[in-house]
Design a protein around this motif. Structure first.
Motif, PDB file in Angstrom:
ATOM      1  N   ASP A 109       0.821  -1.205   0.000  1.00  0.00           N
ATOM      2  CA  ASP A 109       0.000   0.000   0.000  1.00  0.00           C
ATOM      3  C   ASP A 109       0.859   1.261   0.000  1.00  0.00           C
ATOM      4  OD1 ASP A 109      -2.668   0.549  -0.045  1.00  0.00           O
ATOM      5  OD2 ASP A 109      -2.683   1.238   2.032  1.00  0.00           O
ATOM      6  N   VAL A 110       2.153   1.079  -0.206  1.00  0.00           N
ATOM      7  CA  VAL A 110       3.104   2.151   0.034  1.00  0.00           C
ATOM      8  C   VAL A 110       2.854   3.383  -0.841  1.00  0.00           C
ATOM      9  CG1 VAL A 110       4.756   1.087  -1.542  1.00  0.00           C
ATOM     10  CG2 VAL A 110       5.563   2.713   0.137  1.00  0.00           C
ATOM     11  N   GLY A 111       2.612   4.518  -0.184  1.00  0.00           N
ATOM     12  CA  GLY A 111       2.596   5.827  -0.822  1.00  0.00           C
ATOM     13  C   GLY A 111       1.938   5.936  -2.186  1.00  0.00           C
ATOM     14  N   PHE A 112       0.743   5.375  -2.330  1.00  0.00           N
ATOM     15  CA  PHE A 112       0.085   5.367  -3.626  1.00  0.00           C
ATOM     16  C   PHE A 112      -0.149   6.769  -4.169  1.00  0.00           C
ATOM     17  CE2 PHE A 112      -4.448   6.046  -4.771  1.00  0.00           C
ATOM     18  CZ  PHE A 112      -4.302   5.877  -6.134  1.00  0.00           C
ATOM     19  N   GLU A 113      -0.641   7.676  -3.326  1.00  0.00           N
ATOM     20  CA  GLU A 113      -0.947   9.029  -3.810  1.00  0.00           C
ATOM     21  C   GLU A 113       0.310   9.726  -4.313  1.00  0.00           C
ATOM     22  OE1 GLU A 113      -3.178  11.496  -1.200  1.00  0.00           O
ATOM     23  OE2 GLU A 113      -4.829  10.082  -1.022  1.00  0.00           O
ATOM     24  N   LYS A 114       1.414   9.503  -3.596  1.00  0.00           N
ATOM     25  CA  LYS A 114       2.655  10.159  -3.979  1.00  0.00           C
ATOM     26  C   LYS A 114       3.185   9.600  -5.293  1.00  0.00           C
ATOM     27  CE  LYS A 114       7.047  11.448  -2.011  1.00  0.00           C
ATOM     28  NZ  LYS A 114       7.943  11.279  -0.865  1.00  0.00           N
ATOM     29  N   ALA A 115       3.106   8.282  -5.445  1.00  0.00           N
ATOM     30  CA  ALA A 115       3.572   7.666  -6.688  1.00  0.00           C
ATOM     31  C   ALA A 115       2.755   8.199  -7.862  1.00  0.00           C
ATOM     32  CB  ALA A 115       3.459   6.145  -6.602  1.00  0.00           C
ATOM     33  N   LEU A 116       1.461   8.360  -7.632  1.00  0.00           N
ATOM     34  CA  LEU A 116       0.599   8.861  -8.698  1.00  0.00           C
ATOM     35  C   LEU A 116       0.987  10.292  -9.078  1.00  0.00           C
ATOM     36  CD1 LEU A 116      -1.880   8.041 -10.377  1.00  0.00           C
ATOM     37  CD2 LEU A 116      -3.300   9.149  -8.656  1.00  0.00           C
ATOM     38  N   LEU A 117       1.250  11.122  -8.061  1.00  0.00           N
ATOM     39  CA  LEU A 117       1.607  12.514  -8.342  1.00  0.00           C
ATOM     40  C   LEU A 117       2.959  12.628  -9.034  1.00  0.00           C
ATOM     41  CD1 LEU A 117       0.528  14.361  -5.069  1.00  0.00           C
ATOM     42  CD2 LEU A 117      -0.476  14.621  -7.327  1.00  0.00           C
ATOM     43  N   MET A 118       3.878  11.711  -8.698  1.00  0.00           N
ATOM     44  CA  MET A 118       5.217  11.794  -9.283  1.00  0.00           C
ATOM     45  C   MET A 118       5.283  11.153 -10.657  1.00  0.00           C
ATOM     46  SD  MET A 118       7.745  11.016  -6.082  1.00  0.00           S
ATOM     47  CE  MET A 118       9.224  10.953  -7.108  1.00  0.00           C
ATOM     48  N   GLN A 119       4.214  10.429 -11.011  1.00  0.00           N
ATOM     49  CA  GLN A 119       4.273   9.640 -12.238  1.00  0.00           C
ATOM     50  C   GLN A 119       4.177  10.504 -13.491  1.00  0.00           C
ATOM     51  OE1 GLN A 119       1.281   6.338 -13.494  1.00  0.00           O
ATOM     52  NE2 GLN A 119       2.724   5.463 -12.065  1.00  0.00           N
ATOM     53  N   ASN A 120       4.985  10.175 -14.498  1.00  0.00           N
ATOM     54  CA  ASN A 120       4.830  10.742 -15.838  1.00  0.00           C
ATOM     55  C   ASN A 120       5.149   9.635 -16.826  1.00  0.00           C
ATOM     56  OD1 ASN A 120       7.730  10.739 -16.157  1.00  0.00           O
ATOM     57  ND2 ASN A 120       7.745  12.516 -14.807  1.00  0.00           N
ATOM     58  N   PRO A 121       4.797   9.820 -18.105  1.00  0.00           N
ATOM     59  CA  PRO A 121       4.959   8.715 -19.064  1.00  0.00           C
ATOM     60  C   PRO A 121       6.386   8.177 -19.108  1.00  0.00           C
ATOM     61  CG  PRO A 121       3.723  10.514 -20.053  1.00  0.00           C
ATOM     62  CD  PRO A 121       4.204  11.013 -18.729  1.00  0.00           C
ATOM     63  N   ILE A 122       7.371   9.061 -18.782  1.00  0.00           N
ATOM     64  CA  ILE A 122       8.757   8.624 -18.935  1.00  0.00           C
ATOM     65  C   ILE A 122       9.238   7.766 -17.762  1.00  0.00           C
ATOM     66  CG2 ILE A 122      11.108   9.436 -19.425  1.00  0.00           C
ATOM     67  CD1 ILE A 122       9.547  12.105 -20.301  1.00  0.00           C
ATOM     68  N   ASN A 123       8.781   8.094 -16.541  1.00  0.00           N
ATOM     69  CA  ASN A 123       9.247   7.278 -15.417  1.00  0.00           C
ATOM     70  C   ASN A 123       8.289   6.149 -15.063  1.00  0.00           C
ATOM     71  OD1 ASN A 123       7.197   8.289 -13.772  1.00  0.00           O
ATOM     72  ND2 ASN A 123       8.511   9.711 -12.663  1.00  0.00           N
ATOM     73  N   ALA A 124       7.217   5.997 -15.859  1.00  0.00           N
ATOM     74  CA  ALA A 124       6.178   5.019 -15.514  1.00  0.00           C
ATOM     75  C   ALA A 124       6.706   3.594 -15.381  1.00  0.00           C
ATOM     76  CB  ALA A 124       5.052   5.062 -16.541  1.00  0.00           C
ATOM     77  N   GLU A 125       7.769   3.267 -16.103  1.00  0.00           N
ATOM     78  CA  GLU A 125       8.274   1.894 -16.007  1.00  0.00           C
ATOM     79  C   GLU A 125       8.739   1.542 -14.594  1.00  0.00           C
ATOM     80  OE1 GLU A 125      12.373   1.347 -17.596  1.00  0.00           O
ATOM     81  OE2 GLU A 125      11.898   3.131 -18.777  1.00  0.00           O
ATOM     82  N   ARG A 126       9.055   2.588 -13.782  1.00  0.00           N
ATOM     83  CA  ARG A 126       9.415   2.323 -12.391  1.00  0.00           C
ATOM     84  C   ARG A 126       8.318   2.777 -11.425  1.00  0.00           C
ATOM     85  NH1 ARG A 126      11.912  -1.172 -10.892  1.00  0.00           N
ATOM     86  NH2 ARG A 126      13.458  -0.423  -9.415  1.00  0.00           N
ATOM     87  N   SER A 127       7.588   3.817 -11.804  1.00  0.00           N
ATOM     88  CA  SER A 127       6.648   4.422 -10.851  1.00  0.00           C
ATOM     89  C   SER A 127       5.266   3.786 -10.895  1.00  0.00           C
ATOM     90  CB  SER A 127       6.532   5.922 -11.114  1.00  0.00           C
ATOM     91  OG  SER A 127       5.987   6.149 -12.389  1.00  0.00           O
ATOM     92  N   ASP A 128       5.028   2.915 -11.886  1.00  0.00           N
ATOM     93  CA  ASP A 128       3.714   2.285 -11.943  1.00  0.00           C
ATOM     94  C   ASP A 128       3.669   1.128 -10.942  1.00  0.00           C
ATOM     95  OD1 ASP A 128       1.228   2.480 -12.944  1.00  0.00           O
ATOM     96  OD2 ASP A 128       1.623   1.455 -14.845  1.00  0.00           O
ATOM     97  N   ILE A 129       2.915   1.324  -9.855  1.00  0.00           N
ATOM     98  CA  ILE A 129       2.757   0.255  -8.877  1.00  0.00           C
ATOM     99  C   ILE A 129       1.324  -0.265  -8.981  1.00  0.00           C
ATOM    100  CG2 ILE A 129       4.533   1.121  -7.319  1.00  0.00           C
ATOM    101  CD1 ILE A 129       2.406   2.411  -5.639  1.00  0.00           C
ATOM    102  N   ILE A 130       1.011  -1.337  -8.273  1.00  0.00           N
ATOM    103  CA  ILE A 130      -0.308  -1.951  -8.454  1.00  0.00           C
ATOM    104  C   ILE A 130      -1.419  -0.942  -8.158  1.00  0.00           C
ATOM    105  CG2 ILE A 130      -1.876  -3.765  -7.646  1.00  0.00           C
ATOM    106  CD1 ILE A 130       0.568  -5.547  -7.236  1.00  0.00           C
ATOM    107  N   ALA A 131      -1.241  -0.145  -7.106  1.00  0.00           N
ATOM    108  CA  ALA A 131      -2.294   0.798  -6.737  1.00  0.00           C
ATOM    109  C   ALA A 131      -2.517   1.869  -7.807  1.00  0.00           C
ATOM    110  CB  ALA A 131      -1.963   1.444  -5.394  1.00  0.00           C
ATOM    111  N   THR A 132      -1.447   2.362  -8.434  1.00  0.00           N
ATOM    112  CA  THR A 132      -1.653   3.368  -9.481  1.00  0.00           C
ATOM    113  C   THR A 132      -2.283   2.717 -10.718  1.00  0.00           C
ATOM    114  OG1 THR A 132       0.583   3.080 -10.336  1.00  0.00           O
ATOM    115  CG2 THR A 132       0.267   4.836  -8.755  1.00  0.00           C
ATOM    116  N   PHE A 133      -1.942   1.447 -10.947  1.00  0.00           N
ATOM    117  CA  PHE A 133      -2.560   0.707 -12.052  1.00  0.00           C
ATOM    118  C   PHE A 133      -4.073   0.571 -11.814  1.00  0.00           C
ATOM    119  CE2 PHE A 133      -4.167  -3.503 -13.257  1.00  0.00           C
ATOM    120  CZ  PHE A 133      -4.074  -3.430 -14.633  1.00  0.00           C
ATOM    121  N   VAL A 134      -4.452   0.259 -10.566  1.00  0.00           N
ATOM    122  CA  VAL A 134      -5.877   0.131 -10.238  1.00  0.00           C
ATOM    123  C   VAL A 134      -6.590   1.455 -10.499  1.00  0.00           C
ATOM    124  CG1 VAL A 134      -7.533  -0.170  -8.333  1.00  0.00           C
ATOM    125  CG2 VAL A 134      -5.577  -1.710  -8.540  1.00  0.00           C
ATOM    126  N   TYR A 135      -5.971   2.557 -10.099  1.00  0.00           N
ATOM    127  CA  TYR A 135      -6.595   3.865 -10.310  1.00  0.00           C
ATOM    128  C   TYR A 135      -6.764   4.145 -11.804  1.00  0.00           C
ATOM    129  CZ  TYR A 135      -6.831   8.834 -11.172  1.00  0.00           C
ATOM    130  OH  TYR A 135      -7.193  10.053 -11.668  1.00  0.00           O
TER     131      TYR A 135
END
Lengths: 290, 302
Positions: free
Chosen positions: B233-259
């Motif tokens: 459940d780690v820091g889902f909101e933060k990962a979502l805010l930090m995510q962009n198409p270029i870093n998605a290969e690392r920043s896409d976690i299960i929770a952001t995928f669900v969203y």
């Protein structure tokens, strides 16, 4: 082997050294943002600011306050935080007080039902579908009702009632024919001001900084809380309607980021020193296993 | 006996009345979504509702586990959590020890108040500040790199930097707040223990090791269990805010995928399955760690 005094001296030197470095790491970014927010946009852009403001100006603040969506965002957030915190406190007290009473049959069952939700939940999708089917999408209700109780806060409050309000006081009031609700309002709550202050801070800051529920539940920009407006300016870089000329606009849209951070964070940082002496107590109570 | 219990309950009817509204809230907003989780095993359609949608067994789980992105999502989630745990867990403990050992009361207060402050900033502000400080042209970090003759790095758009920035800024924001609970535990240690250790000639370092640390160990264990219990459940909101198409290969976690796939694309049943996988893993981890702690130590959640 070094002498005792030398050991002490060396150790204190080390402690002060690490502590100073920590202090600088924590404070520097905050001071920098504050300084940049009062600086000439050109000085901000060419990187001549290291610590203190350069070319003192209030222009970035003027631009922020000219922005209409910031005003509506501010007003919306004030409403969500005010109404939301009121609901939070009322519901949390209503649950925490009965559950703090050891003479209440069945309290363990209720306590289990409540605590269990801390460790297992339906998750994002079922909760979203529920809020949707309740017709709360695009209404202020979605900002207040789904988060009406934070279980952790409830447990902290219950522990406070259990450990800090003398049972004898409650028993004698009860024997005098005082009803439980009167007892709660007249005796327990007045003795619970520190924990109520902590709860107002916890819930209030939570509302002030909340953005995700607004993102998924609100469509209408007029309902957006401050944080979503901030997100557009700080993260999505959409502050184009703010400046005047082209190059000036680019400069100002950078500069405004600093002032908007200050403007949005000031209310929280202002109430913080007043409640600060209470919240350490609040966190400490939370650490007592109840 | 039963009559007595009933009378005890009846005389306290107003307490139950108080409990009524919060309990209804818990049933609606916490337990009804658990009931709603059954859509993970169904083909949910909004017109048919949760109950009347047809059962499809493990179809959605099969699809999720065999999708080409599953292993990457899982690895991104697990490694981000591990990184956060290894760096983020000990630092508040060290900070608490540091504050506790600081001789000057005034300096102590400064250190506390300054380190608590970032906790109150919103995530949006934190990510906004990261964007400012890590900007490839105007950012402070790249200006410092330039002084040393190094090339600028676009940190926020580099997949390999995502986790470090995520964890580092998390430590900056939350170490002070996280230290409060340990400071409370430190201040409740019996002072005579320190005196005795001093008499025995133990240095300050040894007193920390032999008195302070054992004194706060129960607190450490409890917080460790809690952190393991929210592993996925780690820091889902933060990962979502930090995510962009270029870093998605690392920043896409299960929770952001669900969203993204659930809320944004409306694949409710499929992502409810992914979300349930997350919750179940967390719940099992919590049971395992708590069980282990209960057998091996004296501290556990229950």
């Amino acid at each position: 082997m070094p002498s005792r005094a030398a050991d002490e001296k060396w150790f204190n030197f080390l402690i002060y050294g690490i502590a100073t470095i920590t202090l600088v790491i924590v404070l520097y970014p905050l001071v920098f943002v504050l300084s940049a927010s009062f600086s000439n946009p050109e000085k901000v852009a060419d990187g001549s600011i290291w610590l203190l403001p350069q070319g003192l100006t209030l222009e970035p603040y003027r631009k922020v306050f000219e922005n209409e969506s910031i005003w509506t965002g501010y007003a919306n957030t004030l409403f969500y935080a005010g109404a939301g915190t009121l609901v939070n406190i009322a519901l949390t007290v209503m649950a925490a007080y009965p559950l703090s009473r050891k003479d209440l049959p069945g309290r363990q069952i209720f306590m289990f039902l409540i605590t269990f939700t801390m460790f297992f939940s339906g998750g994002l999708i079922p909760t979203f579908l529920l809020v949707k089917s309740l017709g709360m999408i695009n209404t202020a209700w979605a900002m207040i009702v789904p988060g009406a109780i934070a279980t952790y806060n409830l447990i902290v409050m219950r522990t406070f009632f259990q450990t800090s309000i003398p049972v004898e006081l409650q028993e004698s009031a009860w024997l005098d024919g005082c009803s439980n609700i009167r007892l709660l309002i007249r005796i327990v709550l007045p003795l619970s001001k520190p924990i109520l202050a902590v709860m107002v801070l916890f819930y209030g800051v939570g509302h002030w900084n909340a953005w995700f529920n607004a993102l998924i539940y609100l469509k209408d920009e007029h309902l957006y809380p401050l944080q979503l407006v901030l997100r557009e300016i700080l993260i999505l870089n959409q502050s184009d309607d703010i400046g005047a000329g082209m190059s000036e606009r680019v400069l100002m849209s950078e500069s405004i980021k600093y002032s908007v951070i200050i403007v949005s964070s000031v209310p929280v940082l202002l109430i913080y020193p007043f409640i600060q002496k209470y919240f350490v107590q609040g966190v400490m109570i939370g650490s007592i296993k109840g | 006996m039963q009559g007595k219990l009933l009378r005890r309950m009846l005389t306290r009817y107003d307490l139950y009345l108080l409990l009524l509204v919060p309990m209804v809230w818990y049933i609606v907003f916490k337990y009804y979504p658990m009931y709603g989780l059954q859509i993970a095993f169904k083909d949910f359609s909004p017109s048919q509702g949760i109950w009347d949608s047809s059962w499809v067994g493990l179809k959605h789980f099969d699809r999720f586990f065999s999708s080409y992105y599953f292993w990457q999502l899982l690895w991104n989630t697990v490694s981000l959590s591990l990184y956060s745990l290894i760096v983020g867990f000990p630092i508040p403990i060290l900070l608490a020890l540091l504050i506790h050992e600081t001789p000057s009361r005034k300096f102590k207060k400064w250190l506390q108040n300054a380190t608590y402050m970032p906790h109150f900033l919103s995530l949006i502000v934190i990510i906004g500040m990261l964007n400012i400080f890590l900007d490839p042209i105007t950012g402070m970090v790249n200006r410092v790199l330039a002084v040393f003759g190094m090339d600028p790095v676009d940190f926020m758009r580099k997949a390999e930097w995502f986790q470090t920035i995520f964890v580092g800024s998390g430590v900056w924001q939350n170490m002070g707040w996280g230290s409060i609970i340990y400071l409370a535990a430190l201040s409740s240690i019996d002072p005579t223990l320190y005196e005795a250790a001093k008499m025995d000639g133990a240095s300050r370092m040894r007193r920390i090791w032999h008195v302070s640390l054992p004194g706060i160990l129960p607190t450490i264990i409890i917080l460790f269990i809690l952190q393991i219990g929210s592993w996925m459940d780690v820091g889902f909101e933060k990962a979502l805010l930090m995510q962009n198409p270029i870093n998605a290969e690392r920043s896409d976690i299960i929770a952001t995928f669900v969203y993204k796939t659930g809320i944004q694309e409306g694949q409710y049943s499929y992502t409810a399955a992914a979300g349930l996988f997350n919750s179940v893993v967390d719940f099992i981890l919590l049971l395992l760690v708590n069980g282990y702690a209960r057998r091996k130590t004296e501290s556990s959640l229950w």
